[in-house]
Design an enzyme around this catalytic site. Structure first.
Site, PDB file in Angstrom:
ATOM      1  N   HIS A  87      -7.314  -4.239  -1.067  1.00  0.00           N
ATOM      2  CA  HIS A  87      -6.729  -5.564  -1.291  1.00  0.00           C
ATOM      3  C   HIS A  87      -7.373  -6.263  -2.483  1.00  0.00           C
ATOM      4  O   HIS A  87      -7.174  -7.452  -2.690  1.00  0.00           O
ATOM      5  CB  HIS A  87      -6.895  -6.446  -0.055  1.00  0.00           C
TER       6      HIS A  87
ATOM      7  N   HIS B 296       0.825  -1.209   0.000  1.00  0.00           N
ATOM      8  CA  HIS B 296       0.000   0.000   0.000  1.00  0.00           C
ATOM      9  C   HIS B 296       0.860   1.260   0.000  1.00  0.00           C
ATOM     10  O   HIS B 296       0.369   2.342   0.324  1.00  0.00           O
ATOM     11  CB  HIS B 296      -0.919   0.015   1.220  1.00  0.00           C
TER      12      HIS B 296
END
Length: 334
Positions: free
Chosen positions: A218, A56
């Site tokens: 995700h 991320h």
């Protein structure tokens, strides 16, 4: 698979070695995967610690530094770090004023940070926790009970870090962080799936000519799939979804912080064009944008797409947002 890596097994360690080489102001423990600002204990400040799965970036390690996080701990790609890392990070930054854990609402992160808080408190540390749960797309997902934690994490970490830098006590820093989370909402859109190094292929199937509305960071499913839309159309859907929930907070015409966040593979040319549409929709609805940030900050590897995060901002939040910050990924005022 075409990735600029040595191997899937070493990708996180290699990235940390690179961060250490590029940012000597950070203490990077490659083996334990903990990143700490070298002056974290100086000045008797509250420590602000966050973390989560890798993939991320720049969240979270890219936000360690003056005016933001004191430390971050990293897991494997899309996998929570473990309590031992979190306890180590808390101990490394504690100056006797306590430590705030900023936790995105994903089951693994929540369980591990809760356990870490208990262990740290047994060691004599004062710990407060704030849960970030800003995603309006779905109520529950594959990884959460309740809303997912996404773009508002940046807002929470910046405001909490600025308050800690000013010397605010732990209870005040935690209260501000919770207020920012409560006043923030996000909505994400995927134009393509992401590819994890271990899998080497897209994490989900998104046919050509379609997009996913309400995607998670995700690759979790969103609200629905539709044929490809223009930036104007996507902005109208995303902003409407966010404002629908923000209307429950009020004031409806109050200023907002606005984040247009790229998911990793969307160039700034597209993100700024999309922000123009977001700003247009907000102006049409009478919502003033007090501050705006555009770029890749809370990403999902090489996913194409973006998210919109809005936060109702009062004068104190705006002052703390404007306060100086110096991290690998966010810096102004110094």
């Amino acid at each position: 698979m075409r990735m600029l890596i040595n191997s899937p097994q070493t990708v996180v360690a290699d990235a940390l070695r690179g961060m250490s080489a590029a940012h000597p102001e950070l203490d990077v423990d490659v083996e334990r995967r903990v990143v700490v600002r070298r002056d974290a204990r100086a000045g008797g400040r509250v420590g602000v610690v966050s973390g989560g799965g890798s993939g991320h970036e720049p969240l979270h390690a890219g936000f360690v530094g003056y005016g933001m996080l004191s430390a971050a701990c990293l897991g494997e790609v899309f996998t929570s770090p473990v309590p031992e890392q979190m306890v180590r990070a808390a101990a490394a930054v504690d100056s006797g004023q306590g430590v705030l854990f900023v936790v995105k609402n994903y089951t693994g992160d929540v369980l591990n940070f809760d356990m870490a808080a208990e262990l740290a408190e047994e060691d004599g540390l004062r710990i407060e926790r704030v849960l970030v749960d800003d995603d309006v797309a779905v109520t529950d997902s594959l990884f959460t009970a309740g809303r997912r934690g996404t773009g508002a994490t940046l807002f929470v970490e910046k405001i909490a870090g600025a308050a800690a830098e000013e010397g605010a006590p732990l209870e005040r820093v935690a209260a501000l962080a919770r207020r920012v989370d409560a006043c923030s909402r996000s909505f994400g859109v995927a134009l393509s799936a992401c590819t994890t190094p271990a899998k080497g292929s897209p994490t989900f199937d998104l046919p050509d000519g379609e997009l996913e509305l309400g995607i998670g960071i995700h690759g979790e499913p969103g609200r629905e799939r539709r044929p490809m839309m223009s930036a104007r159309e996507i902005a109208e859907v995303a902003v409407a979804a966010v404002l629908e929930e923000l209307a429950q907070i009020g004031p409806a015409d109050g200023p907002v912080l606005a984040l247009v966040n790229g998911m990793g593979a969307t160039p700034l040319l597209e993100l700024y064009g999309f922000h123009a549409e977001v700003a247009r929709v907000l102006a049409e609805r009478g919502v003033p944008v007090a501050r705006a940030l555009v770029g890749n900050y809370v990403t999902s590897l090489d996913m194409a797409g973006c998210s919109v995060t809005l936060c109702r901002a009062d004068e104190e939040v705006l002052r703390l947002w404007d306060a100086p910050v110096r991290t690998a990924a966010l810096r102004w005022g110094l």
